[in-house]
Motif scaffolding. Structure first.
Motif, PDB file in Angstrom:
ATOM      1  N   PHE A  46       0.819  -1.214   0.000  1.00 47.19           N
ATOM      2  CA  PHE A  46       0.000   0.000   0.000  1.00 47.19           C
ATOM      3  C   PHE A  46       0.855   1.268   0.000  1.00 47.19           C
ATOM      4  CE2 PHE A  46      -3.244  -2.969   1.501  1.00 47.19           C
ATOM      5  CZ  PHE A  46      -4.287  -2.620   0.674  1.00 47.19           C
ATOM      6  N   LEU A  47       2.034   1.198   0.570  1.00 44.66           N
ATOM      7  CA  LEU A  47       2.918   2.359   0.626  1.00 44.66           C
ATOM      8  C   LEU A  47       3.647   2.624  -0.691  1.00 44.66           C
ATOM      9  CD1 LEU A  47       4.454   1.730   4.140  1.00 44.66           C
ATOM     10  CD2 LEU A  47       3.030   3.686   3.495  1.00 44.66           C
ATOM     11  N   HIS A  48       3.776   1.609  -1.542  1.00 44.14           N
ATOM     12  CA  HIS A  48       4.584   1.788  -2.750  1.00 44.14           C
ATOM     13  C   HIS A  48       3.810   1.393  -4.014  1.00 44.14           C
ATOM     14  CE1 HIS A  48       8.174   2.423  -5.005  1.00 44.14           C
ATOM     15  NE2 HIS A  48       8.296   1.146  -5.347  1.00 44.14           N
ATOM     16  N   ALA A  49       3.847   0.135  -4.403  1.00 40.45           N
ATOM     17  CA  ALA A  49       3.212  -0.298  -5.658  1.00 40.45           C
ATOM     18  C   ALA A  49       1.696  -0.126  -5.612  1.00 40.45           C
ATOM     19  CB  ALA A  49       3.573  -1.753  -5.953  1.00 40.45           C
ATOM     20  N   GLY A  50       1.081  -0.462  -4.502  1.00 43.62           N
ATOM     21  CA  GLY A  50      -0.371  -0.335  -4.376  1.00 43.62           C
ATOM     22  C   GLY A  50      -0.849   1.098  -4.483  1.00 43.62           C
ATOM     23  N   TYR A  51      -0.005   2.022  -4.030  1.00 42.67           N
ATOM     24  CA  TYR A  51      -0.341   3.438  -4.133  1.00 42.67           C
ATOM     25  C   TYR A  51      -0.620   3.792  -5.596  1.00 42.67           C
ATOM     26  CZ  TYR A  51      -0.025   8.477  -3.448  1.00 42.67           C
ATOM     27  OH  TYR A  51      -0.311   9.810  -3.417  1.00 42.67           O
ATOM     28  N   ASP A  52       0.265   3.353  -6.493  1.00 42.91           N
ATOM     29  CA  ASP A  52       0.089   3.620  -7.929  1.00 42.91           C
ATOM     30  C   ASP A  52      -1.047   2.801  -8.523  1.00 42.91           C
ATOM     31  OD1 ASP A  52       2.161   5.464  -7.966  1.00 42.91           O
ATOM     32  OD2 ASP A  52       3.673   3.953  -8.438  1.00 42.91           O
ATOM     33  N   ASP A  53      -1.180   1.530  -8.095  1.00 40.07           N
ATOM     34  CA  ASP A  53      -2.258   0.677  -8.616  1.00 40.07           C
ATOM     35  C   ASP A  53      -3.625   1.284  -8.314  1.00 40.07           C
ATOM     36  OD1 ASP A  53      -0.354  -1.130  -9.496  1.00 40.07           O
ATOM     37  OD2 ASP A  53      -0.653  -2.537  -7.840  1.00 40.07           O
ATOM     38  N   PHE A  54      -3.812   1.751  -7.104  1.00 41.57           N
ATOM     39  CA  PHE A  54      -5.093   2.337  -6.720  1.00 41.57           C
ATOM     40  C   PHE A  54      -5.317   3.689  -7.396  1.00 41.57           C
ATOM     41  CE2 PHE A  54      -4.986  -0.928  -3.547  1.00 41.57           C
ATOM     42  CZ  PHE A  54      -6.307  -1.209  -3.306  1.00 41.57           C
ATOM     43  N   LEU A  55      -4.263   4.457  -7.557  1.00 41.08           N
ATOM     44  CA  LEU A  55      -4.382   5.759  -8.212  1.00 41.08           C
ATOM     45  C   LEU A  55      -4.888   5.604  -9.647  1.00 41.08           C
ATOM     46  CD1 LEU A  55      -3.989   8.575  -7.161  1.00 41.08           C
ATOM     47  CD2 LEU A  55      -1.670   8.560  -8.079  1.00 41.08           C
ATOM     48  N   ARG A  56      -4.450   4.548 -10.327  1.00 44.14           N
ATOM     49  CA  ARG A  56      -4.934   4.278 -11.691  1.00 44.14           C
ATOM     50  C   ARG A  56      -6.433   3.974 -11.704  1.00 44.14           C
ATOM     51  NH1 ARG A  56       0.377   2.494 -12.620  1.00 44.14           N
ATOM     52  NH2 ARG A  56       0.130   0.430 -11.727  1.00 44.14           N
ATOM     53  N   LEU A  57      -6.977   3.523 -10.578  1.00 43.31           N
ATOM     54  CA  LEU A  57      -8.411   3.237 -10.458  1.00 43.31           C
ATOM     55  C   LEU A  57      -9.206   4.438  -9.958  1.00 43.31           C
ATOM     56  CD1 LEU A  57      -8.128  -0.279  -8.764  1.00 43.31           C
ATOM     57  CD2 LEU A  57      -8.701   0.199 -11.161  1.00 43.31           C
ATOM     58  N   GLY A  58      -8.512   5.558  -9.724  1.00 45.78           N
ATOM     59  CA  GLY A  58      -9.181   6.753  -9.229  1.00 45.78           C
ATOM     60  C   GLY A  58      -9.350   6.768  -7.722  1.00 45.78           C
ATOM     61  N   ILE A  59      -8.567   5.958  -7.027  1.00 46.82           N
ATOM     62  CA  ILE A  59      -8.633   5.863  -5.571  1.00 46.82           C
ATOM     63  C   ILE A  59      -7.280   6.273  -5.008  1.00 46.82           C
ATOM     64  CG2 ILE A  59      -8.924   4.294  -3.610  1.00 46.82           C
ATOM     65  CD1 ILE A  59     -10.638   2.540  -5.526  1.00 46.82           C
ATOM     66  N   ALA A  60      -7.281   7.162  -4.022  1.00 43.94           N
ATOM     67  CA  ALA A  60      -6.028   7.619  -3.420  1.00 43.94           C
ATOM     68  C   ALA A  60      -5.823   6.940  -2.070  1.00 43.94           C
ATOM     69  CB  ALA A  60      -6.039   9.132  -3.230  1.00 43.94           C
ATOM     70  N   VAL A  61      -4.639   6.377  -1.867  1.00 39.52           N
ATOM     71  CA  VAL A  61      -4.269   5.839  -0.562  1.00 39.52           C
ATOM     72  C   VAL A  61      -3.821   7.027   0.274  1.00 39.52           C
ATOM     73  CG1 VAL A  61      -2.720   4.314   0.710  1.00 39.52           C
ATOM     74  CG2 VAL A  61      -3.626   3.595  -1.508  1.00 39.52           C
ATOM     75  N   VAL A  62      -4.580   7.354   1.309  1.00 39.99           N
ATOM     76  CA  VAL A  62      -4.320   8.540   2.113  1.00 39.99           C
ATOM     77  C   VAL A  62      -3.373   8.241   3.270  1.00 39.99           C
ATOM     78  CG1 VAL A  62      -5.398  10.292   3.593  1.00 39.99           C
ATOM     79  CG2 VAL A  62      -6.575   9.495   1.545  1.00 39.99           C
ATOM     80  N   GLU A  63      -3.577   7.108   3.925  1.00 37.04           N
ATOM     81  CA  GLU A  63      -2.785   6.795   5.103  1.00 37.04           C
ATOM     82  C   GLU A  63      -2.686   5.284   5.292  1.00 37.04           C
ATOM     83  OE1 GLU A  63      -2.899   7.798   9.893  1.00 37.04           O
ATOM     84  OE2 GLU A  63      -4.674   8.147   8.670  1.00 37.04           O
ATOM     85  N   VAL A  64      -1.491   4.821   5.621  1.00 35.20           N
ATOM     86  CA  VAL A  64      -1.258   3.420   5.973  1.00 35.20           C
ATOM     87  C   VAL A  64      -0.768   3.412   7.413  1.00 35.20           C
ATOM     88  CG1 VAL A  64       0.007   1.309   5.441  1.00 35.20           C
ATOM     89  CG2 VAL A  64      -0.668   2.847   3.581  1.00 35.20           C
ATOM     90  N   GLY A  65      -1.551   2.816   8.285  1.00 32.97           N
ATOM     91  CA  GLY A  65      -1.185   2.789   9.703  1.00 32.97           C
ATOM     92  C   GLY A  65      -0.041   1.829   9.967  1.00 32.97           C
ATOM     93  N   GLN A  66       0.512   1.935  11.149  1.00 36.31           N
ATOM     94  CA  GLN A  66       1.618   1.055  11.511  1.00 36.31           C
ATOM     95  C   GLN A  66       1.108  -0.348  11.773  1.00 36.31           C
ATOM     96  OE1 GLN A  66       3.202   2.884  15.007  1.00 36.31           O
ATOM     97  NE2 GLN A  66       1.728   1.947  16.365  1.00 36.31           N
ATOM     98  N   THR A  67       1.945  -1.354  11.483  1.00 32.78           N
ATOM     99  CA  THR A  67       1.555  -2.722  11.812  1.00 32.78           C
ATOM    100  C   THR A  67       1.646  -2.883  13.321  1.00 32.78           C
ATOM    101  OG1 THR A  67       3.813  -3.531  11.496  1.00 32.78           O
ATOM    102  CG2 THR A  67       2.330  -3.681   9.604  1.00 32.78           C
ATOM    103  N   GLN A  68       0.674  -3.595  13.868  1.00 32.53           N
ATOM    104  CA  GLN A  68       0.628  -3.757  15.316  1.00 32.53           C
ATOM    105  C   GLN A  68       0.104  -5.133  15.684  1.00 32.53           C
ATOM    106  OE1 GLN A  68      -2.757  -1.239  16.907  1.00 32.53           O
ATOM    107  NE2 GLN A  68      -2.357  -0.218  14.970  1.00 32.53           N
ATOM    108  N   ASP A  69       0.466  -5.565  16.849  1.00 30.16           N
ATOM    109  CA  ASP A  69       0.066  -6.874  17.350  1.00 30.16           C
ATOM    110  C   ASP A  69      -1.428  -6.871  17.667  1.00 30.16           C
ATOM    111  OD1 ASP A  69       0.102  -9.451  18.347  1.00 30.16           O
ATOM    112  OD2 ASP A  69       0.887  -8.866  20.301  1.00 30.16           O
ATOM    113  N   ARG A  70      -2.141  -7.844  17.122  1.00 27.92           N
ATOM    114  CA  ARG A  70      -3.569  -8.003  17.394  1.00 27.92           C
ATOM    115  C   ARG A  70      -3.854  -9.425  17.871  1.00 27.92           C
ATOM    116  NH1 ARG A  70      -6.132  -4.788  12.126  1.00 27.92           N
ATOM    117  NH2 ARG A  70      -5.300  -2.746  12.700  1.00 27.92           N
ATOM    118  N   THR A  71      -2.886 -10.005  18.541  1.00 28.52           N
ATOM    119  CA  THR A  71      -2.976 -11.383  18.997  1.00 28.52           C
ATOM    120  C   THR A  71      -4.179 -11.573  19.916  1.00 28.52           C
ATOM    121  OG1 THR A  71      -0.602 -11.724  18.794  1.00 28.52           O
ATOM    122  CG2 THR A  71      -1.766 -13.193  20.294  1.00 28.52           C
TER     123      THR A  71
END
Length: 146
Positions: free
Chosen positions: A76-101
């Motif tokens: 989402f931070l790199h390749a997906g950002y461009d993939d989604f932009l081509r679909l007219g969707i902007a990736v605004v924020e990617v949160g930090q990975t966190q433990d959800r055990t």
């Protein structure tokens, strides 16, 4: 195991504005379109579990879930950002990975996740009759009753 799941935690979050209004004259009245750019939030979680592998070796669920979540966030931070932009969707924020055990009765389901906020375009269109068109329709209804 391992696997990933996602949940749409907020499908429509308005920015609070009125949006952009455009009007276009069409047969029978005016077509009024309201366009806005709301956001949506997706929650991604990658799961695994401590277990014994096919060759009898122990597999750490945390060692599987963490790299998967990190790779997905990287998308989402790199390749997906461009993939989604081509679909007219902007990736605004990617949160930090966190433990959800989650602790199960006698073991833990290893979960690592993050949230992604996107922004998209929404358009709503309606037909608004002009005063003259409304008068014509009312006169037709009166004629039909008579």
């Amino acid at each position: 195991m391992p696997f990933g799941i996602y949940t749409v935690t907020a499908p429509y979050v308005s920015d609070g504005g009125l949006g952009d209004i455009t009007e276009k004259e069409v047969e029978g009245g005016m077509e009024v379109t309201r366009m806005e750019m709301p956001s949506a939030t997706f929650s991604f979680t990658f799961c695994s579990q401590d277990r014994t592998g096919p060759e009898g070796k122990p597999i750490s669920g945390a060692d599987e879930a963490e790299p998967l979540a990190s790779r997905a966030a990287g998308y989402f931070l790199h390749a997906g950002y461009d993939d989604f932009l081509r679909l007219g969707i902007a990736v605004v924020e990617v949160g930090q990975t966190q433990d959800r055990t989650v602790l199960l009765v006698d073991e833990a389901a290893r979960r690592v996740g993050f949230d992604v906020r996107i922004r998209y375009t929404r358009q709503d269109t309606r037909l608004v009759s002009t005063v003259e068109e409304t008068r014509i329709i009312q006169n037709q209804k009166r004629s039909e009753r008579a």
